[in-house]
Enzyme design. Structure first.
Site, mmCIF file in Angstrom:
data_model
loop_
_atom_site.group_PDB
_atom_site.id
_atom_site.type_symbol
_atom_site.label_atom_id
_atom_site.label_comp_id
_atom_site.label_asym_id
_atom_site.label_seq_id
_atom_site.Cartn_x
_atom_site.Cartn_y
_atom_site.Cartn_z
ATOM 1 N N SER A 51 0.815 -1.219 0.000
ATOM 2 C CA SER A 51 0.000 0.000 0.000
ATOM 3 C C SER A 51 0.845 1.263 0.000
ATOM 4 C CB SER A 51 -0.919 0.014 1.223
ATOM 5 O OG SER A 51 -1.866 -1.009 1.096
ATOM 6 N N ASP A 96 -5.299 0.673 -4.491
ATOM 7 C CA ASP A 96 -3.837 0.630 -4.629
ATOM 8 C C ASP A 96 -3.380 -0.711 -5.196
ATOM 9 O OD1 ASP A 96 -4.798 -0.588 -2.339
ATOM 10 O OD2 ASP A 96 -3.350 0.344 -0.985
HETATM 11 MG MG MG Z 1 -4.364 1.583 3.359
HETATM 12 ZN ZN ZN Z 2 -2.554 -4.954 2.491
#
Ligand code: MG
Ligand code: ZN
Length: 381
Positions: A104, A318
């Site tokens: 992330s 993401d």
């Molecule tokens: Mg996050």
């Molecule tokens: Zn994760």
């Protein structure tokens, strides 16, 4: 020869006359339309194909939200999913500079700063040099900014929008960046990184000195004009199953009420952090309840944008978490089961949804860094 020359002369003369007539017609026509324009300014503006201005951007990130996660909103929602209100859809390639499968931190660094970096990087290049975030670039232009998360506000995804450290684990350093950042409104967890620190510093006091109004008990119904620091749990916010309630949609509404007072416009990032955590836990109920909370929050953003007319709403992830799929495991195609293939992230492309002025540039397949480039193009020429 002589005849030929005469013919040429006549043709040339005719051409000249034609050009003259055309010129006069265009002149008269433009005068007329100008007059019309003066009389009916609003009509001609409404009829023009010119896209409306993008004044505000609401950028929502579902951490770990792949297409199967989004599909869950279709099968496990008693209402029509807000994802279906978006008219432009794209796909984002998520690999980081160090790994085919991103984390992330690298994912959000790409989204917030337009740079592919290594897994774990918070707002830094592969050489660990700080790279400006979209918030740092637009704040000096007088645009208001906000960051909301259901994790700690110092967690990887939100951190990448205001901090620059070499590792996502440095959450106390990240908190210090937030205190001194240009962020006008923030809400989430992570209180202990401000008031229960290894260095003993009281960052809440520093926030107050930096003109923040601080809330640590509950989400206020209204805000003052002061900058807003809302820290409602020590680390991550409670899960939906534990009873987080409408924190995310309500904090988003509160931020929109606050930020939209600025005539110069705003940028708001909202993260549904725990869609990812449900995926890591391979817990379908956890994942789906978080996803539905995020879906509800999209409704708040879209309702605001629809009324406002100058707000672009963008939704993406993401990366995908869990290798999650909705499939049958016993051949009965009338039953679906939530199945996971990993307790980590996967390399699958993630969807991008856009609605409002400027949304048309979000169709297609592109790198995650391109989402930053597109967002930036609306604020910085
Ligand atoms: Mg996050
Ligand atoms: Zn994760």
């Amino acid at each position: 020869m002589r005849i030929f020359e005469t013919q040429t002369y006549i043709i040339m003369k005719l051409l000249h006359q034609l050009i003259f007539v055309l010129f006069i017609s265009v002149f008269i026509f433009s005068c007329e339309s100008k007059q019309e324009g003066n009389k009916l300014v609003t009509t001609s503006e409404n009829n023009s194909a010119k896209p409306k201005k993008v004044k505000n951007i609401i950028f929502l990130i579902g951490d770990g939200m792949g297409l199967s996660q989004v599909s869950a909103s279709q099968f496990y929602n008693d209402k029509t999913s807000n994802f279906e209100r978006f008219s432009v859809i794209g796909l984002s390639k998520t690999s980081s500079s160090s790994d085919l499968i991103t984390d992330s931190a690298a994912g959000a660094t790409a989204l917030a700063s337009g740079v592919k970096s290594y897994n774990g990087a918070i707002g830094v290049t592969p050489d660990t040099l700080a790279v400006e975030t979209i918030i740092e670039q637009i704040s000096p232009k007088g645009i208001s900014t906000g960051v909301i998360s259901t994790s700690a506000i110092t967690h990887a995804t939100p951190a990448c929008f205001y901090a620059h450290v070499k590792s996502r684990r440095m959450e106390e350093d990240i908190a210090r960046f937030l205190v001194n950042s240009e962020v006008d409104f923030f809400a989430g967890g992570g209180l202990k990184f401000f008031n229960d620190r290894k260095d003993g510093n009281d960052l809440l006091k520093l926030l107050e000195e930096n003109n923040f109004e601080i809330q640590t008990e509950e989400l206020p119904k209204k805000t003052s004009k002061k900058k807003q620091a809302i820290l409602l749990s020590d680390k991550g916010m409670p899960t939906m199953i534990e009873g987080r309630g409408d924190f995310l949609p309500e904090a988003t509404q509160l931020a929109l009420d606050y930020l939209s007072k600025n005539e110069e416009g705003f940028f708001l990032m909202v993260e549904g952090s725990q869609i990812d955590w449900g995926g890591h836990a391979n817990d379908a109920d956890y994942l789906i309840t978080e996803l539905l909370d995020f879906d509800k929050t999209l409704g708040v953003a879209l309702d605001f944008a629809k009324q406002d007319g100058e707000t672009l709403v963008i939704v993406t992830a993401d990366h995908e978490t869990g290798g999650f799929t909705l499939a049958s495991d016993d051949g009965d195609y009338n039953k679906i089961k939530a199945i996971f293939s990993t307790d980590g992230h996967s390399a699958t492309m993630v969807p991008v949804f856009a609605e409002g002025p400027g949304s048309e540039i979000f169709g297609g397949i592109y790198e995650n860094t391109s989402i930053y480039d597109k967002i930036k193009s609306f604020f910085i020429e």
